[in-house]
Motif scaffolding. Structure first.
Motif, PDB file in Angstrom:
ATOM      1  N   LEU A  32     -14.024  -7.793   8.868  1.00  0.00           N
ATOM      2  CA  LEU A  32     -12.628  -8.060   8.497  1.00  0.00           C
ATOM      3  C   LEU A  32     -12.004  -6.848   7.800  1.00  0.00           C
ATOM      4  O   LEU A  32     -10.863  -6.471   8.065  1.00  0.00           O
ATOM      5  CB  LEU A  32     -12.547  -9.299   7.592  1.00  0.00           C
ATOM      6  N   LEU A  33     -12.787  -6.233   6.925  1.00  0.00           N
ATOM      7  CA  LEU A  33     -12.297  -5.054   6.191  1.00  0.00           C
ATOM      8  C   LEU A  33     -11.990  -3.893   7.144  1.00  0.00           C
ATOM      9  O   LEU A  33     -10.926  -3.268   7.070  1.00  0.00           O
ATOM     10  CB  LEU A  33     -13.355  -4.655   5.155  1.00  0.00           C
ATOM     11  N   ALA A  77      -8.524  -9.446  12.053  1.00  0.00           N
ATOM     12  CA  ALA A  77      -8.156  -8.548  10.951  1.00  0.00           C
ATOM     13  C   ALA A  77      -7.213  -7.440  11.422  1.00  0.00           C
ATOM     14  O   ALA A  77      -6.353  -6.995  10.663  1.00  0.00           O
ATOM     15  CB  ALA A  77      -9.410  -7.957  10.308  1.00  0.00           C
ATOM     16  N   VAL A  78      -7.366  -7.005  12.679  1.00  0.00           N
ATOM     17  CA  VAL A  78      -6.426  -6.009  13.227  1.00  0.00           C
ATOM     18  C   VAL A  78      -5.014  -6.604  13.275  1.00  0.00           C
ATOM     19  O   VAL A  78      -4.042  -5.947  12.890  1.00  0.00           O
ATOM     20  CB  VAL A  78      -6.875  -5.522  14.630  1.00  0.00           C
ATOM     21  N   GLY A 111      -3.716  -6.537   9.826  1.00  0.00           N
ATOM     22  CA  GLY A 111      -3.371  -5.159   9.420  1.00  0.00           C
ATOM     23  C   GLY A 111      -2.049  -4.703  10.038  1.00  0.00           C
ATOM     24  O   GLY A 111      -1.236  -4.061   9.366  1.00  0.00           O
ATOM     25  N   ILE A 112      -1.829  -5.065  11.322  1.00  0.00           N
ATOM     26  CA  ILE A 112      -0.560  -4.714  11.982  1.00  0.00           C
ATOM     27  C   ILE A 112       0.582  -5.462  11.282  1.00  0.00           C
ATOM     28  O   ILE A 112       1.646  -4.891  11.008  1.00  0.00           O
ATOM     29  CB  ILE A 112      -0.613  -5.061  13.491  1.00  0.00           C
ATOM     30  N   LEU A 143     -13.010  -9.075  13.716  1.00  0.00           N
ATOM     31  CA  LEU A 143     -12.404  -7.736  13.732  1.00  0.00           C
ATOM     32  C   LEU A 143     -10.994  -7.792  14.341  1.00  0.00           C
ATOM     33  O   LEU A 143     -10.047  -7.233  13.788  1.00  0.00           O
ATOM     34  CB  LEU A 143     -13.299  -6.774  14.534  1.00  0.00           C
ATOM     35  N   GLY A 150     -11.395  -4.103  10.369  1.00  0.00           N
ATOM     36  CA  GLY A 150     -10.270  -4.483  11.224  1.00  0.00           C
ATOM     37  C   GLY A 150      -8.933  -4.282  10.530  1.00  0.00           C
ATOM     38  O   GLY A 150      -7.974  -3.778  11.121  1.00  0.00           O
ATOM     39  N   MET A 151      -8.873  -4.643   9.234  1.00  0.00           N
ATOM     40  CA  MET A 151      -7.622  -4.457   8.482  1.00  0.00           C
ATOM     41  C   MET A 151      -7.192  -2.992   8.466  1.00  0.00           C
ATOM     42  O   MET A 151      -6.029  -2.672   8.690  1.00  0.00           O
ATOM     43  CB  MET A 151      -7.812  -4.903   7.028  1.00  0.00           C
ATOM     44  N   ALA A 152      -8.154  -2.120   8.181  1.00  0.00           N
ATOM     45  CA  ALA A 152      -7.835  -0.686   8.108  1.00  0.00           C
ATOM     46  C   ALA A 152      -7.480  -0.135   9.489  1.00  0.00           C
ATOM     47  O   ALA A 152      -6.753   0.849   9.604  1.00  0.00           O
ATOM     48  CB  ALA A 152      -9.005   0.085   7.496  1.00  0.00           C
ATOM     49  N   MET A 153      -7.998  -0.802  10.558  1.00  0.00           N
ATOM     50  CA  MET A 153      -7.666  -0.347  11.924  1.00  0.00           C
ATOM     51  C   MET A 153      -6.244  -0.747  12.326  1.00  0.00           C
ATOM     52  O   MET A 153      -5.694  -0.168  13.270  1.00  0.00           O
ATOM     53  CB  MET A 153      -8.660  -0.961  12.926  1.00  0.00           C
ATOM     54  N   GLY A 154      -5.671  -1.727  11.637  1.00  0.00           N
ATOM     55  CA  GLY A 154      -4.347  -2.232  12.003  1.00  0.00           C
ATOM     56  C   GLY A 154      -3.304  -1.149  12.222  1.00  0.00           C
ATOM     57  O   GLY A 154      -2.720  -1.046  13.308  1.00  0.00           O
ATOM     58  N   PRO A 155      -3.059  -0.278  11.209  1.00  0.00           N
ATOM     59  CA  PRO A 155      -2.048   0.762  11.392  1.00  0.00           C
ATOM     60  C   PRO A 155      -2.401   1.744  12.519  1.00  0.00           C
ATOM     61  O   PRO A 155      -1.509   2.268  13.182  1.00  0.00           O
ATOM     62  CB  PRO A 155      -2.035   1.492  10.037  1.00  0.00           C
ATOM     63  N   LEU A 156      -3.715   1.957  12.751  1.00  0.00           N
ATOM     64  CA  LEU A 156      -4.124   2.876  13.820  1.00  0.00           C
ATOM     65  C   LEU A 156      -3.844   2.264  15.193  1.00  0.00           C
ATOM     66  O   LEU A 156      -3.393   2.959  16.116  1.00  0.00           O
ATOM     67  CB  LEU A 156      -5.622   3.208  13.689  1.00  0.00           C
ATOM     68  N   VAL A 157      -4.094   0.956  15.334  1.00  0.00           N
ATOM     69  CA  VAL A 157      -3.798   0.277  16.599  1.00  0.00           C
ATOM     70  C   VAL A 157      -2.286   0.275  16.833  1.00  0.00           C
ATOM     71  O   VAL A 157      -1.813   0.526  17.944  1.00  0.00           O
ATOM     72  CB  VAL A 157      -4.360  -1.169  16.582  1.00  0.00           C
ATOM     73  N   LEU A 163      -5.576  -2.454   1.641  1.00  0.00           N
ATOM     74  CA  LEU A 163      -6.697  -2.298   2.586  1.00  0.00           C
ATOM     75  C   LEU A 163      -6.213  -1.788   3.949  1.00  0.00           C
ATOM     76  O   LEU A 163      -6.762  -0.820   4.466  1.00  0.00           O
ATOM     77  CB  LEU A 163      -7.512  -3.592   2.694  1.00  0.00           C
TER      78      LEU A 163
END
Lengths: 148, 143
Positions: free
Chosen positions: B56-57, A10-11, A14-15, A7, B59-66, A110
């Motif tokens: 993983l999916l 993946a964060v 995503g960032i 997780l 976490g990816m979507a959480m990226g912009p929120l973090v 995604l």
């Protein structure tokens, strides 16, 4: 622990996608629009994304593969096929056409879900439709079988 | 819709994408490919694999929120095309990455970083057709 590390990794991804501009179709399509070079409005930012990513992954993978196995799994799972066939080329060519139409690729769309942008959800729904369509064609007995 | 040239931000974002790919290989021994992750979540054969890809999916979507929580802002998602183009493009991308065995992250970053010839061929192919498609849609069809 395995799921927590996945997780968090993946964060980071995503960032990276959000900062890089890959989740912004306007930026992606302006990169692909070479005719803007003449007008002086071409946006070459995305070349820097690939450059930045490879500058880390090439030496990073080299270091990782010196170990016999990953830290949280029994073995490395790498694609073993080396064949360059019609499926690889036509599939990739098709992907590029879709990327040029929508401006989203899977890795860009995604993370974009996290922004709540409705068009990102629509794209991902259509993307899932496309993945399932390829699988349906496979079960219908089409000789060329999708890889994923 | 004109966008700003952001070399440093794109380079930094790219480096984070690369860092994530290296960490996933170092810890889990996996290629960080968005196609493989989404495709894996749509298969229910191996539940251990499913849970990893679902994490993983998410976490990816959480990226912009973090990023929003850390900096108070998140980069824009601007859509310069019609809803029809988004849906059509999505289906075409889905079929393409399925047969091509990966997308920008799996082939473009991870595959090229381990000098896979398949990934190099895939990357050159999808970049060329994307450039050609945008030329056709914007300058021939005038969409």
């Amino acid at each position: 622990m395995k799921l927590v590390s996945a997780l968090l990794i993946a964060v980071i991804f995503g960032i990276g996608i959000a900062l890089s501009g890959m989740m912004n179709p306007a930026k992606v399509l302006n990169f692909f629009d070479l005719a803007q070079i003449g007008a002086g409005t071409w946006d070459p930012s995305l070349a820097f994304v690939m450059g930045g990513a490879l500058a880390i992954t090439i030496p990073g993978y080299w270091l990782v593969f010196r170990r016999a196995a990953p830290l949280q799994a029994p073995r490395f799972q790498l694609p073993d096929t080396k064949v360059i066939d019609r499926r690889l080329i036509l599939g990739s060519a098709t992907f590029g056409i879709g990327w040029g139409i929508a401006g989203f690729c899977p890795g860009g769309a995604l993370p974009a879900l996290g922004t709540g942008e409705p068009e990102a959800f629509l794209f991902v729904a259509a993307l899932i439709g496309g993945l399932l369509l390829a699988r349906a064609l496979e079960t219908r007995g089409l000789r060329s079988k999708p890889a994923i | 819709m004109i966008t700003d040239f952001t070399p440093w931000q794109s380079l930094g974002g790219g480096a984070l994408i690369g860092l994530a790919a290296v960490l996933l290989m170092a810890l889990h021994g996996r290629i960080l490919g968005a196609t493989g992750i989404l495709g894996g979540v749509l298969r229910f054969a191996d539940m251990d694999d499913w849970r990893l890809k679902a994490a993983l999916l998410v976490g990816m979507a959480m990226g912009p929120l973090v990023l929003l929580a850390l900096t108070g802002q998140t980069p824009a998602v601007e859509i310069p095309i019609s809803t029809l183009a988004i849906v059509l493009g999505g289906v075409v991308v889905g079929v393409g990455v399925s047969y091509g065995g990966g997308c920008t992250s799996g082939h473009g970053v991870c595959g090229n970083a381990r000098f896979s010839r398949r990934s190099l061929v895939a990357t050159v192919t999808f970049m060329v057709t994307a450039f050609a498609t945008v030329y056709l849609t914007r300058h021939v069809m005038g969409v």
